[in-house]
Design a protein around this motif. Structure first.
Motif, PDB file in Angstrom:
ATOM      1  N   ILE A 150      52.756  46.716  42.943  1.00 33.22           N
ATOM      2  CA  ILE A 150      51.531  45.990  42.620  1.00 33.22           C
ATOM      3  C   ILE A 150      50.435  47.019  42.358  1.00 33.22           C
ATOM      4  O   ILE A 150      50.280  47.974  43.123  1.00 33.22           O
ATOM      5  CB  ILE A 150      51.082  45.054  43.759  1.00 33.22           C
ATOM      6  CG1 ILE A 150      52.224  44.134  44.219  1.00 33.22           C
ATOM      7  CG2 ILE A 150      49.883  44.224  43.323  1.00 33.22           C
ATOM      8  CD1 ILE A 150      51.874  43.292  45.434  1.00 33.22           C
ATOM      9  N   ILE A 151      49.679  46.822  41.282  1.00 29.45           N
ATOM     10  CA  ILE A 151      48.538  47.682  40.981  1.00 29.45           C
ATOM     11  C   ILE A 151      47.271  46.878  41.245  1.00 29.45           C
ATOM     12  O   ILE A 151      47.114  45.765  40.731  1.00 29.45           O
ATOM     13  CB  ILE A 151      48.566  48.160  39.518  1.00 29.45           C
ATOM     14  CG1 ILE A 151      49.870  48.918  39.230  1.00 29.45           C
ATOM     15  CG2 ILE A 151      47.359  49.048  39.207  1.00 29.45           C
ATOM     16  CD1 ILE A 151      50.083  49.217  37.758  1.00 29.45           C
ATOM     17  N   ILE A 152      46.367  47.429  42.054  1.00 28.89           N
ATOM     18  CA  ILE A 152      45.154  46.693  42.394  1.00 28.89           C
ATOM     19  C   ILE A 152      43.964  47.645  42.385  1.00 28.89           C
ATOM     20  O   ILE A 152      44.084  48.822  42.755  1.00 28.89           O
ATOM     21  CB  ILE A 152      45.285  45.993  43.771  1.00 28.89           C
ATOM     22  CG1 ILE A 152      44.036  45.158  44.068  1.00 28.89           C
ATOM     23  CG2 ILE A 152      45.572  46.993  44.882  1.00 28.89           C
ATOM     24  CD1 ILE A 152      44.189  44.255  45.289  1.00 28.89           C
ATOM     25  N   SER A 153      42.820  47.142  41.947  1.00 27.72           N
ATOM     26  CA  SER A 153      41.581  47.916  41.974  1.00 27.72           C
ATOM     27  C   SER A 153      40.414  46.970  42.190  1.00 27.72           C
ATOM     28  O   SER A 153      40.510  45.763  41.950  1.00 27.72           O
ATOM     29  CB  SER A 153      41.393  48.704  40.674  1.00 27.72           C
ATOM     30  OG  SER A 153      41.281  47.826  39.567  1.00 27.72           O
ATOM     31  N   ARG A 154      39.294  47.526  42.650  1.00 22.94           N
ATOM     32  CA  ARG A 154      38.098  46.736  42.886  1.00 22.94           C
ATOM     33  C   ARG A 154      36.881  47.491  42.363  1.00 22.94           C
ATOM     34  O   ARG A 154      36.771  48.713  42.536  1.00 22.94           O
ATOM     35  CB  ARG A 154      37.926  46.434  44.362  1.00 22.94           C
ATOM     36  CG  ARG A 154      36.620  45.709  44.692  1.00 22.94           C
ATOM     37  CD  ARG A 154      35.795  46.450  45.679  1.00 22.94           C
ATOM     38  NE  ARG A 154      36.436  46.524  46.972  1.00 22.94           N
ATOM     39  CZ  ARG A 154      36.817  47.682  47.536  1.00 22.94           C
ATOM     40  NH1 ARG A 154      36.641  48.829  46.905  1.00 22.94           N
ATOM     41  NH2 ARG A 154      37.374  47.697  48.734  1.00 22.94           N
ATOM     42  N   SER A 155      35.953  46.764  41.730  1.00 25.32           N
ATOM     43  CA  SER A 155      34.703  47.336  41.244  1.00 25.32           C
ATOM     44  C   SER A 155      33.574  46.369  41.546  1.00 25.32           C
ATOM     45  O   SER A 155      33.776  45.146  41.619  1.00 25.32           O
ATOM     46  CB  SER A 155      34.763  47.606  39.731  1.00 25.32           C
ATOM     47  OG  SER A 155      35.779  48.536  39.422  1.00 25.32           O
ATOM     48  N   TYR A 156      32.358  46.935  41.715  1.00 28.77           N
ATOM     49  CA  TYR A 156      31.156  46.139  41.906  1.00 28.77           C
ATOM     50  C   TYR A 156      30.302  46.216  40.639  1.00 28.77           C
ATOM     51  O   TYR A 156      30.231  47.273  39.988  1.00 28.77           O
ATOM     52  CB  TYR A 156      30.356  46.645  43.108  1.00 28.77           C
ATOM     53  CG  TYR A 156      31.078  46.514  44.430  1.00 28.77           C
ATOM     54  CD1 TYR A 156      31.561  45.283  44.860  1.00 28.77           C
ATOM     55  CD2 TYR A 156      31.255  47.616  45.263  1.00 28.77           C
ATOM     56  CE1 TYR A 156      32.222  45.155  46.072  1.00 28.77           C
ATOM     57  CE2 TYR A 156      31.905  47.499  46.477  1.00 28.77           C
ATOM     58  CZ  TYR A 156      32.394  46.266  46.878  1.00 28.77           C
ATOM     59  OH  TYR A 156      33.039  46.149  48.082  1.00 28.77           O
ATOM     60  N   LEU A 179      38.098  41.993  41.534  1.00 28.09           N
ATOM     61  CA  LEU A 179      39.432  42.511  41.840  1.00 28.09           C
ATOM     62  C   LEU A 179      40.302  42.386  40.593  1.00 28.09           C
ATOM     63  O   LEU A 179      40.331  41.329  39.957  1.00 28.09           O
ATOM     64  CB  LEU A 179      40.077  41.730  42.977  1.00 28.09           C
ATOM     65  CG  LEU A 179      39.483  41.922  44.376  1.00 28.09           C
ATOM     66  CD1 LEU A 179      40.066  40.892  45.329  1.00 28.09           C
ATOM     67  CD2 LEU A 179      39.750  43.328  44.883  1.00 28.09           C
ATOM     68  N   THR A 180      41.009  43.451  40.255  1.00 34.17           N
ATOM     69  CA  THR A 180      41.965  43.420  39.146  1.00 34.17           C
ATOM     70  C   THR A 180      43.350  43.676  39.717  1.00 34.17           C
ATOM     71  O   THR A 180      43.574  44.684  40.390  1.00 34.17           O
ATOM     72  CB  THR A 180      41.622  44.484  38.088  1.00 34.17           C
ATOM     73  OG1 THR A 180      40.290  44.247  37.605  1.00 34.17           O
ATOM     74  CG2 THR A 180      42.593  44.402  36.926  1.00 34.17           C
ATOM     75  N   ILE A 181      44.270  42.759  39.470  1.00 34.91           N
ATOM     76  CA  ILE A 181      45.625  42.842  40.020  1.00 34.91           C
ATOM     77  C   ILE A 181      46.611  42.844  38.859  1.00 34.91           C
ATOM     78  O   ILE A 181      46.597  41.917  38.033  1.00 34.91           O
ATOM     79  CB  ILE A 181      45.929  41.658  40.972  1.00 34.91           C
ATOM     80  CG1 ILE A 181      44.860  41.567  42.067  1.00 34.91           C
ATOM     81  CG2 ILE A 181      47.317  41.792  41.574  1.00 34.91           C
ATOM     82  CD1 ILE A 181      43.863  40.460  41.875  1.00 34.91           C
ATOM     83  N   VAL A 182      47.461  43.853  38.800  1.00 37.83           N
ATOM     84  CA  VAL A 182      48.489  43.952  37.763  1.00 37.83           C
ATOM     85  C   VAL A 182      49.848  43.764  38.423  1.00 37.83           C
ATOM     86  O   VAL A 182      50.199  44.489  39.367  1.00 37.83           O
ATOM     87  CB  VAL A 182      48.433  45.310  37.034  1.00 37.83           C
ATOM     88  CG1 VAL A 182      49.500  45.373  35.945  1.00 37.83           C
ATOM     89  CG2 VAL A 182      47.042  45.540  36.433  1.00 37.83           C
ATOM     90  N   THR A 255      48.283  40.394  34.252  1.00 38.49           N
ATOM     91  CA  THR A 255      47.077  40.997  34.812  1.00 38.49           C
ATOM     92  C   THR A 255      46.108  39.887  35.203  1.00 38.49           C
ATOM     93  O   THR A 255      45.831  38.983  34.404  1.00 38.49           O
ATOM     94  CB  THR A 255      46.408  41.934  33.791  1.00 38.49           C
ATOM     95  OG1 THR A 255      47.314  42.992  33.467  1.00 38.49           O
ATOM     96  CG2 THR A 255      45.132  42.541  34.371  1.00 38.49           C
ATOM     97  N   TYR A 256      45.598  39.945  36.417  1.00 37.50           N
ATOM     98  CA  TYR A 256      44.725  38.919  36.949  1.00 37.50           C
ATOM     99  C   TYR A 256      43.411  39.541  37.393  1.00 37.50           C
ATOM    100  O   TYR A 256      43.369  40.692  37.833  1.00 37.50           O
ATOM    101  CB  TYR A 256      45.386  38.201  38.127  1.00 37.50           C
ATOM    102  CG  TYR A 256      46.718  37.599  37.784  1.00 37.50           C
ATOM    103  CD1 TYR A 256      46.806  36.304  37.302  1.00 37.50           C
ATOM    104  CD2 TYR A 256      47.892  38.344  37.920  1.00 37.50           C
ATOM    105  CE1 TYR A 256      48.034  35.750  36.964  1.00 37.50           C
ATOM    106  CE2 TYR A 256      49.116  37.801  37.579  1.00 37.50           C
ATOM    107  CZ  TYR A 256      49.188  36.505  37.105  1.00 37.50           C
ATOM    108  OH  TYR A 256      50.400  35.976  36.767  1.00 37.50           O
TER     109      TYR A 256
END
Length: 298
Positions: A150-156, A179-182, A255-256
């Motif tokens: 799972i690829i996940i990242s977070r940005s503000y 949140l971006t989830i691949v 991608t979500y």
């Protein structure tokens, strides 16, 4: 003539039928145990999704118990770490349903050589099931993203500029967390945790994102910016003091994005714990984002 677009078949039912066949033809094949594990993990509230799935799965698991000697377990086992015995026990009809947890502090592990975990058992019917996990903590700014399925990242983001990530904001301001989830492959029972710095709090919008519906027939850009892409897959949302938790029973490949509001409540420089994602029943399928610093200006 009435035609139906569905039938009794499903991934679970097919797996159960194949499992029952393999138990009869080749019960020692390693794929048999993996299929049993997969079927057990894909239950909902202790059952499977349909009567067909439940019937075929129970028949296959009954064949497996007979072939593997599960109910007649009779063996002894030991666990050692780096040559030191950590514990031992006996599996039999009286202890068959018991589980046992051992924990070793990370300071007791070697830092300059390989650590060796040894699990042994005596001869006898039945299987010994175990999992081993290592948990370690670093200064948050040193934690890098990790992809194990799972690829996940977070940005503000400032609501007025949703293209440029921010790392600081004034106290009292409300802004966006995205949140971006691949997901490369279909996943089941996915749990995503986005930890909040001490100076931030998630905003309860009461709760438009917690009462999920099915995929909309029409999806416009306002929905995309306000809620993220694929929000309907996340059927459970919790806004806690220390983190936001979202979960989905099934995530197809894709991608979500999930968007929620955050308020800067306390000034200071804060360490932001990375967001994480994992399959609840297969935690080795896992993803982690980067650690970061975030500043709330007074």
């Amino acid at each position: 003539m009435l035609f139906r677009s569905w039938n009794w078949n499903s991934d679970t039912r097919t797996t159960a039928i194949v499992l029952a066949t393999m138990i009869k033809l080749e019960p020692d094949n390693p794929l048999v145990a993996n299929a049993v594990r997969w079927l057990m993990a894909h239950r909902v509230n202790g059952r499977w999704a349909s009567t067909q799935e439940t019937a075929w799965t129970l028949m296959a698991l009954t064949d497996w118990m007979a072939a593997s000697g599960e109910l007649e377990a009779d063996f002894q086992y030991e666990i050692a770490l780096n040559g030191e015995l950590q514990g031992s026990g006996e599996a039999n009809a009286d202890t068959l349903r018991d589980s046992w947890r051992l924990q070793v502090d990370i300071t007791e592990l070697f830092s300059d050589q390989l650590n060796r975990l040894a699990i042994g058992r005596s001869d006898g019917p039945g299987n010994l099931y175990y999992t081993a996990h290592l948990r370690a903590f670093l200064p948050v700014e040193q934690v890098k993203a990790l992809d194990r399925g799972i690829i996940i990242s977070r940005s503000y983001f400032d609501p007025a500029d949703r293209e440029t990530p921010i790392t600081e904001i004034e106290q009292g301001e409300t802004f966006l967390a995205r949140l971006t989830i691949v997901v490369p492959n279909t996943l089941h029972y996915v749990v995503i945790e986005d930890f909040l710095p001490a100076g931030l709090e998630a905003v309860d919008t009461s709760l438009r994102t917690s009462q999920q519906e099915s995929a909309p027939e029409r999806y416009d850009w306002d929905d995309y910016w306000g809620r993220g892409w694929g929000w309907w897959y996340f059927d459970h949302v919790e806004l806690r003091d220390e983190k936001v938790v979202i979960s989905a029973d099934t995530l197809p490949p894709g991608t979500y994005e999930y968007v929620y509001l955050v308020r800067a409540s306390t000034p200071g420089e804060f360490r932001v714990i990375p967001p994480t994602a994992h399959e609840f029943y297969f935690p080795e399928v896992y993803g982690r984002g980067d650690g970061a610093l975030f500043v709330v200006r007074p």
